[in-house]
Design a protein around this motif. Structure first.
Motif, PDB file in Angstrom:
ATOM      1  N   THR A  57      48.575  79.025  59.355  1.00 38.06           N
ATOM      2  CA  THR A  57      47.174  78.378  58.880  1.00 38.06           C
ATOM      3  C   THR A  57      46.433  79.746  58.316  1.00 38.06           C
ATOM      4  O   THR A  57      46.802  80.907  58.593  1.00 38.06           O
ATOM      5  N   ARG A  58      45.332  79.528  57.887  1.00 36.47           N
ATOM      6  CA  ARG A  58      44.394  80.798  57.371  1.00 36.47           C
ATOM      7  C   ARG A  58      42.929  80.412  57.698  1.00 36.47           C
ATOM      8  O   ARG A  58      42.558  79.287  57.565  1.00 36.47           O
ATOM      9  N   ASP A  59      42.045  81.250  57.930  1.00 36.14           N
ATOM     10  CA  ASP A  59      40.745  81.240  57.977  1.00 36.14           C
ATOM     11  C   ASP A  59      39.871  82.201  56.859  1.00 36.14           C
ATOM     12  O   ASP A  59      40.013  83.184  57.075  1.00 36.14           O
ATOM     13  N   ASN A  60      39.345  81.343  56.010  1.00 30.31           N
ATOM     14  CA  ASN A  60      39.132  82.101  54.704  1.00 30.31           C
ATOM     15  C   ASN A  60      37.699  82.952  55.185  1.00 30.31           C
ATOM     16  O   ASN A  60      37.743  84.037  54.531  1.00 30.31           O
ATOM     17  N   MET A  80      45.145  85.415  58.687  1.00 32.58           N
ATOM     18  CA  MET A  80      46.149  84.308  58.810  1.00 32.58           C
ATOM     19  C   MET A  80      46.847  84.164  60.218  1.00 32.58           C
ATOM     20  O   MET A  80      46.742  85.034  60.852  1.00 32.58           O
ATOM     21  N   ARG A 112      44.743  76.824  48.421  1.00 34.18           N
ATOM     22  CA  ARG A 112      44.844  75.266  48.821  1.00 34.18           C
ATOM     23  C   ARG A 112      45.587  75.327  50.212  1.00 34.18           C
ATOM     24  O   ARG A 112      45.401  74.404  50.692  1.00 34.18           O
ATOM     25  N   GLY A 113      45.923  76.173  50.708  1.00 34.67           N
ATOM     26  CA  GLY A 113      46.400  76.114  52.197  1.00 34.67           C
ATOM     27  C   GLY A 113      47.790  75.420  52.313  1.00 34.67           C
ATOM     28  O   GLY A 113      48.229  74.888  53.302  1.00 34.67           O
ATOM     29  N   SER A 114      48.522  75.562  50.921  1.00 33.48           N
ATOM     30  CA  SER A 114      49.900  74.595  51.014  1.00 33.48           C
ATOM     31  C   SER A 114      50.705  75.806  51.842  1.00 33.48           C
ATOM     32  O   SER A 114      50.632  77.025  51.752  1.00 33.48           O
ATOM     33  N   THR A 115      51.911  75.046  52.469  1.00 30.22           N
ATOM     34  CA  THR A 115      52.666  75.738  53.252  1.00 30.22           C
ATOM     35  C   THR A 115      54.110  75.644  52.914  1.00 30.22           C
ATOM     36  O   THR A 115      54.612  74.565  52.507  1.00 30.22           O
ATOM     37  N   ILE A 131      51.752  80.596  53.282  1.00 31.91           N
ATOM     38  CA  ILE A 131      50.789  79.822  53.063  1.00 31.91           C
ATOM     39  C   ILE A 131      49.868  80.226  51.583  1.00 31.91           C
ATOM     40  O   ILE A 131      49.867  81.514  51.480  1.00 31.91           O
ATOM     41  N   THR A 132      49.536  79.324  50.693  1.00 30.76           N
ATOM     42  CA  THR A 132      48.651  80.025  49.809  1.00 30.76           C
ATOM     43  C   THR A 132      47.318  79.953  50.215  1.00 30.76           C
ATOM     44  O   THR A 132      46.773  78.947  50.984  1.00 30.76           O
ATOM     45  N   TRP A 133      46.549  81.008  49.881  1.00 27.95           N
ATOM     46  CA  TRP A 133      45.224  81.199  50.440  1.00 27.95           C
ATOM     47  C   TRP A 133      44.125  80.081  49.674  1.00 27.95           C
ATOM     48  O   TRP A 133      43.306  79.657  50.601  1.00 27.95           O
TER      49      TRP A 133
END
Length: 122
Positions: free
Chosen positions: A70-73, A78, A54-57, A50-52
């Protein structure tokens, strides 16, 4: 950069587990983060990334439709939600981080967590 993986355990086939990877040490706005796994006697393989920002997976074919990254900024954490688990998902799961997508997906990331065991019984 420090990565701390957690959340592994024992699940039955068809069940679910959620892994977490807590990150610390610097700003993660430019990071790519990923999950890998290594089964006994086998090489470590890519699971998801995952890109931190944009959240692209991206997912390995073997987990598409079953696992969600997923990630939680706000928490610098992650996650890997694993559903419809199969015995072949049994492995030690590692999280990884770097600033280049193909470095992470290719398994040569600079930073790695310590691994968490996932065991799926049939």
């Amino acid at each position: 950069v420090q990565l701390q993986a957690s959340g592994g355990g024992l699940a039955q086939a068809g069940g679910s587990l959620r892994l977490s990877c807590a990150a610390s040490g610097r700003s993660f706005s430019r990071e790519i983060m990923g999950w890998f796994r290594q089964a006994p006697g086998k090489e470590r393989t890519f699971v998801a990334a995952i890109t931190w920002s944009r959240g692209s997976t991206t997912y390995a074919d073997s987990v598409k439709g079953r696992f969600t990254i997923t990630r939680d900024n706000a928490k610098n954490t992650m996650y890997l939600q694993m559903n419809s688990l199969k015995p072949e998902d049994t492995a030690v799961y590692y999280c990884a981080a770097d600033r280049e997508f193909f470095v992470v997906v290719g398994g040569t990331a600079a930073y790695w967590g310590q691994g968490t065991q996932v065991t799926v019984s049939s």
